[in-house]
Design a protein around this motif. Structure first.
Motif, PDB file in Angstrom:
ATOM      1  N   PHE A 269       0.831  -1.206   0.000  1.00 49.66           N
ATOM      2  CA  PHE A 269       0.000   0.000   0.000  1.00 49.66           C
ATOM      3  C   PHE A 269       0.870   1.263   0.000  1.00 49.66           C
ATOM      4  O   PHE A 269       0.513   2.269  -0.593  1.00 49.66           O
TER       5      PHE A 269
ATOM      6  N   TYR B 220      -0.245   3.795  -2.649  1.00 51.11           N
ATOM      7  CA  TYR B 220      -1.016   4.960  -2.185  1.00 51.11           C
ATOM      8  C   TYR B 220      -0.166   5.981  -1.425  1.00 51.11           C
ATOM      9  O   TYR B 220      -0.618   7.092  -1.170  1.00 51.11           O
TER      10      TYR B 220
ATOM     11  N   ARG C  69      -0.235   9.656   3.588  1.00 45.68           N
ATOM     12  CA  ARG C  69      -1.625  10.113   3.657  1.00 45.68           C
ATOM     13  C   ARG C  69      -1.762  11.439   4.397  1.00 45.68           C
ATOM     14  O   ARG C  69      -1.290  11.580   5.521  1.00 45.68           O
TER      15      ARG C  69
ATOM     16  N   VAL D 146      -5.836  17.849  -2.967  1.00 43.08           N
ATOM     17  CA  VAL D 146      -5.855  16.918  -4.109  1.00 43.08           C
ATOM     18  C   VAL D 146      -5.143  17.543  -5.306  1.00 43.08           C
ATOM     19  O   VAL D 146      -4.353  16.886  -5.988  1.00 43.08           O
TER      20      VAL D 146
ATOM     21  N   ALA E  60      -1.448  17.473  -4.555  1.00 43.24           N
ATOM     22  CA  ALA E  60      -0.949  16.092  -4.629  1.00 43.24           C
ATOM     23  C   ALA E  60      -0.809  15.649  -6.086  1.00 43.24           C
ATOM     24  O   ALA E  60       0.129  14.933  -6.441  1.00 43.24           O
TER      25      ALA E  60
ATOM     26  N   ARG F  55       3.832   9.520  -4.379  1.00 37.48           N
ATOM     27  CA  ARG F  55       2.504   8.965  -4.080  1.00 37.48           C
ATOM     28  C   ARG F  55       2.005   9.601  -2.788  1.00 37.48           C
ATOM     29  O   ARG F  55       2.490   9.300  -1.696  1.00 37.48           O
ATOM     30  N   ILE F  56       1.052  10.529  -2.940  1.00 39.51           N
ATOM     31  CA  ILE F  56       0.429  11.184  -1.785  1.00 39.51           C
ATOM     32  C   ILE F  56      -1.089  11.034  -1.920  1.00 39.51           C
ATOM     33  O   ILE F  56      -1.658  11.387  -2.944  1.00 39.51           O
ATOM     34  N   SER F  57      -1.728  10.494  -0.885  1.00 44.63           N
ATOM     35  CA  SER F  57      -3.185  10.339  -0.838  1.00 44.63           C
ATOM     36  C   SER F  57      -3.792  11.423   0.042  1.00 44.63           C
ATOM     37  O   SER F  57      -3.131  11.920   0.950  1.00 44.63           O
ATOM     38  N   VAL F  58      -5.049  11.754  -0.213  1.00 46.04           N
ATOM     39  CA  VAL F  58      -5.768  12.737   0.593  1.00 46.04           C
ATOM     40  C   VAL F  58      -7.040  12.061   1.116  1.00 46.04           C
ATOM     41  O   VAL F  58      -7.939  11.750   0.337  1.00 46.04           O
ATOM     42  N   ASP F  59      -7.073  11.797   2.410  1.00 49.67           N
ATOM     43  CA  ASP F  59      -8.167  11.028   3.002  1.00 49.67           C
ATOM     44  C   ASP F  59      -8.949  11.890   3.979  1.00 49.67           C
ATOM     45  O   ASP F  59      -8.354  12.583   4.805  1.00 49.67           O
ATOM     46  N   THR F  60     -10.275  11.833   3.871  1.00 52.07           N
ATOM     47  CA  THR F  60     -11.104  12.787   4.616  1.00 52.07           C
ATOM     48  C   THR F  60     -12.248  12.095   5.348  1.00 52.07           C
ATOM     49  O   THR F  60     -12.707  11.034   4.947  1.00 52.07           O
TER      50      THR F  60
ATOM     51  N   VAL G 259      -5.889   9.040  14.348  1.00 49.02           N
ATOM     52  CA  VAL G 259      -4.928   9.371  13.286  1.00 49.02           C
ATOM     53  C   VAL G 259      -3.531   8.859  13.654  1.00 49.02           C
ATOM     54  O   VAL G 259      -2.781   8.384  12.804  1.00 49.02           O
TER      55      VAL G 259
ATOM     56  N   LEU H 268      -3.291   5.346  12.482  1.00 50.04           N
ATOM     57  CA  LEU H 268      -3.580   5.051  11.073  1.00 50.04           C
ATOM     58  C   LEU H 268      -2.309   4.750  10.288  1.00 50.04           C
ATOM     59  O   LEU H 268      -1.347   5.509  10.366  1.00 50.04           O
ATOM     60  N   PRO H 269      -2.304   3.672   9.499  1.00 49.78           N
ATOM     61  CA  PRO H 269      -1.137   3.401   8.665  1.00 49.78           C
ATOM     62  C   PRO H 269      -0.835   4.550   7.702  1.00 49.78           C
ATOM     63  O   PRO H 269      -1.755   5.100   7.098  1.00 49.78           O
ATOM     64  N   ARG H 270       0.410   4.942   7.583  1.00 52.10           N
ATOM     65  CA  ARG H 270       0.907   5.917   6.603  1.00 52.10           C
ATOM     66  C   ARG H 270       0.364   7.341   6.777  1.00 52.10           C
ATOM     67  O   ARG H 270       0.551   8.170   5.893  1.00 52.10           O
TER      68      ARG H 270
END
Lengths: 214, 214
Positions: free
Chosen positions: A75, A79, A82, A100, A103, A112-117, A133, A136-138
């Motif tokens: 992952f 991904y 985060r 976003v 990123a 690889r940068i994800s944006v999680d909300t 948080v 949370l992984p990563r």
């Protein structure tokens, strides 16, 4: 792996990894849908360590509870880091817009940068989500997007910071702004700052402007 | 748990869970930052099964590699189901706008729906990210937000659908629209549809309009 859903099977799998000097960093077990028999589940394992991959896979395939072993990329490779955005819906969406788009500019160059909300309301609910948080992984950055946050949320912000994850807060009412590493008025800029900091390409370092308000 | 970073420790922990008839569904291991000694790491374990919590915790605390055990609520309780949005930055941000605002309306009534995104470019990169959705914990919906997607991405869409996760695609060039469960022209509506489907409160069921274009 496709593995039998029994509580002892994981012990056997962990034993095989230990025997091959592989350190398991993540495991996720999920019920199969459509693809395999009811008594089996999908087991996702991330590991590190200098192992002989073929030997490890053969040993896993020889376990009685394991029917299939497939190698995927991790992952982290897919991904990446985060940025987590928590708060009121209207503001979370605007911070996400900035994050976003920023990123996108980094990922297009190979990062690889994800944006999680998650939009949430209420001190207790927010405190839970902020505290989680740290587990949370990563998770590499937390942005608090709202109009009023304080009390227990501020204490959770301190705990997240102590776990090594920086926190940006929108300029808002409540004590949270006194606990965040950085306070930003424009939600789009907050999202952009968040991604710039976690990027390994960008030159921005949040800690060089720590305590400031923009 | 705060546990020693050694490959055999996880085997001992898995053995304790197995002895208490607890089925581990997720494990995540992360290096401690600031909070504990270098030789220890944080180990997050989610489990299910009818166990006597006090007995389990005592057994874990008695392990030589474990220094601390704390009970938290699960990621599923805190962050809930995940809507995943993958594609080009401009469009991912717009789908997120719709999805976050719709999730806000559901979460305010006690649900937990997260909106997780990654902007990416390129067939190979996208295929990897789409395929990995089937392995992501709590992923409940995939939205593909772009202007051109096909080839291997379309094959990955079929695999994600086979794993039980529905797929919405924006109306775009490429074959992906022929593989998605639903095609939506307006990115904000795509985000709203996605959240409405995963919500357990909303009456919308994507499969009742499967194959349609909006």
């Amino acid at each position: 792996m496709i593995a039998r859903n029994k509580s002892g099977v994981l012990k056997d799998i962990a034993t095989v990894f230990a025997e091959h000097n592989a350190n398991i960093v993540m495991i996720h077990l999920e019920a199969c849908e459509g693809q395999c028999d009811e008594t089996y589940e999908e087991l996702y394992v991330e590991f590190e360590g200098e192992i002989i991959e073929d030997h490890l896979i053969t040993s896993l395939q020889n376990l009685p509870g394991v029917s299939e072993v497939i190698i995927h990329r991790s992952f982290g490779d897919i991904y990446g880091k985060r940025v987590i955005i928590i708060g009121g819906g209207a503001q979370v969406a605007q911070v996400a817009l900035g994050a976003v788009n920023e990123a996108d500019r980094h990922n297009i160059r190979g990062e690889r940068i994800s944006v999680d909300t998650i939009p949430l309301v209420g001190e207790k609910t927010l405190t839970q989500a902020v505290d989680a948080v740290a587990r949370l992984p990563r998770a590499s950055m937390l942005v608090l997007a709202g109009s009023l946050m304080g009390g227990d949320v501020s204490k959770a912000v301190d705990r997240v910071k102590a776990s090594g994850i920086p926190v940006i807060a929108l300029n808002m009412a409540g004590t949270v702004v006194d606990h965040a590493d950085l306070v930003v008025t424009d939600p789009i800029q907050a999202g952009v700052f968040a991604v710039m900091h976690v990027s390994s390409i960008a030159v921005f370092d949040l800690y060089r402007v720590q305590g400031r308000k923009f």
